[in-house]
Design a protein around this motif. Structure first.
Motif, PDB file in Angstrom:
ATOM      1  N   ALA A   1       0.837  -1.211   0.000  1.00 13.86           N
ATOM      2  CA  ALA A   1       0.000   0.000   0.000  1.00 13.86           C
ATOM      3  C   ALA A   1       0.865   1.252   0.000  1.00 13.86           C
ATOM      4  O   ALA A   1       0.550   2.238  -0.674  1.00 13.86           O
ATOM      5  CB  ALA A   1      -0.932  -0.012   1.205  1.00 13.86           C
TER       6      ALA A   1
ATOM      7  N   ALA B   1       2.360   1.582  -3.482  1.00 11.83           N
ATOM      8  CA  ALA B   1       1.361   2.004  -4.468  1.00 11.83           C
ATOM      9  C   ALA B   1       0.992   3.473  -4.332  1.00 11.83           C
ATOM     10  O   ALA B   1       0.781   4.158  -5.334  1.00 11.83           O
ATOM     11  CB  ALA B   1       0.110   1.143  -4.329  1.00 11.83           C
ATOM     12  N   ASP B   2       0.918   3.979  -3.096  1.00  9.70           N
ATOM     13  CA  ASP B   2       0.515   5.372  -2.887  1.00  9.70           C
ATOM     14  C   ASP B   2       1.252   5.963  -1.688  1.00  9.70           C
ATOM     15  O   ASP B   2       0.710   6.011  -0.581  1.00  9.70           O
ATOM     16  CB  ASP B   2      -0.995   5.463  -2.670  1.00  9.70           C
ATOM     17  CG  ASP B   2      -1.468   6.896  -2.498  1.00  9.70           C
ATOM     18  OD1 ASP B   2      -0.805   7.827  -3.003  1.00  9.70           O
ATOM     19  OD2 ASP B   2      -2.515   7.084  -1.839  1.00  9.70           O
ATOM     20  N   PRO B   3       2.476   6.427  -1.887  1.00 10.83           N
ATOM     21  CA  PRO B   3       3.205   7.013  -0.765  1.00 10.83           C
ATOM     22  C   PRO B   3       2.702   8.400  -0.367  1.00 10.83           C
ATOM     23  O   PRO B   3       3.040   8.902   0.697  1.00 10.83           O
ATOM     24  CB  PRO B   3       4.644   7.086  -1.275  1.00 10.83           C
ATOM     25  CG  PRO B   3       4.517   7.138  -2.753  1.00 10.83           C
ATOM     26  CD  PRO B   3       3.295   6.359  -3.094  1.00 10.83           C
ATOM     27  N   SER B   4       1.851   9.006  -1.196  1.00 13.99           N
ATOM     28  CA  SER B   4       1.368  10.353  -0.862  1.00 13.99           C
ATOM     29  C   SER B   4       0.380  10.341   0.301  1.00 13.99           C
ATOM     30  O   SER B   4       0.244  11.334   1.013  1.00 13.99           O
ATOM     31  CB  SER B   4       0.740  11.017  -2.082  1.00 13.99           C
ATOM     32  OG  SER B   4      -0.389  10.277  -2.520  1.00 13.99           O
ATOM     33  N   GLY B   5      -0.304   9.214   0.532  1.00 11.20           N
ATOM     34  CA  GLY B   5      -1.244   9.134   1.663  1.00 11.20           C
ATOM     35  C   GLY B   5      -0.543   9.283   3.001  1.00 11.20           C
ATOM     36  O   GLY B   5      -0.885  10.173   3.794  1.00 11.20           O
TER      37      GLY B   5
END
Length: 184
Positions: free
Chosen positions: A84, A87-91
């Motif tokens: 996770a 896939a999306d380190p901006s979260g």
């Protein structure tokens, strides 16, 4: 199992995500997000593995299969948590910037370090460890019943003379061992 729990717990310590975001008050803010914050599932996985290590010492054959299943699930949890973040380190980056500055950034810049990849590999390794545990546990001796209390009214084996432990057991039941008939 203890070593696996230690490795997974140690994976939660280093920086997983490097975040940079512009805020109206502070300008550009750079933060390092550790694995425990970016992927809390790694810490949970480490705690589950620690519990599994303790359970292995206490359970019988059926319990070992339950432990094997839980180890597989812990491996999947660690790998999915790392996936996770990959896939999306901006979260996790946005959450860390918001906590540090009090302002939710519109689009933080996030860069992933190598640690989430290592954690995903360790998660896959845990699934393999569970397979090895399943194979190895077949050769383990059954759990000891040495400290289990005998069932009430269990007769002494034929030919076995009473000893001092039998007398203490009789006293614990409320019987008088000096009478010889087992009556209270």
């Amino acid at each position: 199992m203890l070593a696996a729990a230690g490795v997974v717990g140690a994976l939660a310590l280093p920086t997983w995500v490097l975040a940079t975001a512009g805020t109206p008050v502070d300008g550009d803010v750079a933060l390092a997000v550790p694995g425990a914050v970016a992927a809390p599932g790694t810490v949970a996985g480490a705690l589950v593995l620690l519990a599994c290590a303790g359970a292995l010492a206490l359970v019988g054959r059926v319990g070992r299969w339950v432990v094997v299943g839980v180890v597989v699930l812990a491996g999947v949890l660690v790998a999915a948590s790392a996936g996770a973040v990959l896939a999306d380190p901006s979260g996790p980056a946005a959450a860390a910037v918001a906590e540090a500055t009090g302002v939710v950034p519109a689009a933080p810049q996030a860069r992933v370090t190598a640690w989430p990849v290592v954690a995903a590999a360790v998660g896959a390794g845990l699934v393999l460890l569970a397979g090895g545990l399943a194979r190895a546990s077949a050769a383990w001796l059954p759990a000891s019943t040495r400290h289990e209390a005998p069932a009430a009214g269990t007769p002494r084996p034929v030919g076995q003379a009473p000893d001092e432990r039998d007398d203490w057991d009789a006293l614990s039941r409320g019987d008088d061992p000096s009478r010889g008939d087992g009556a209270a």
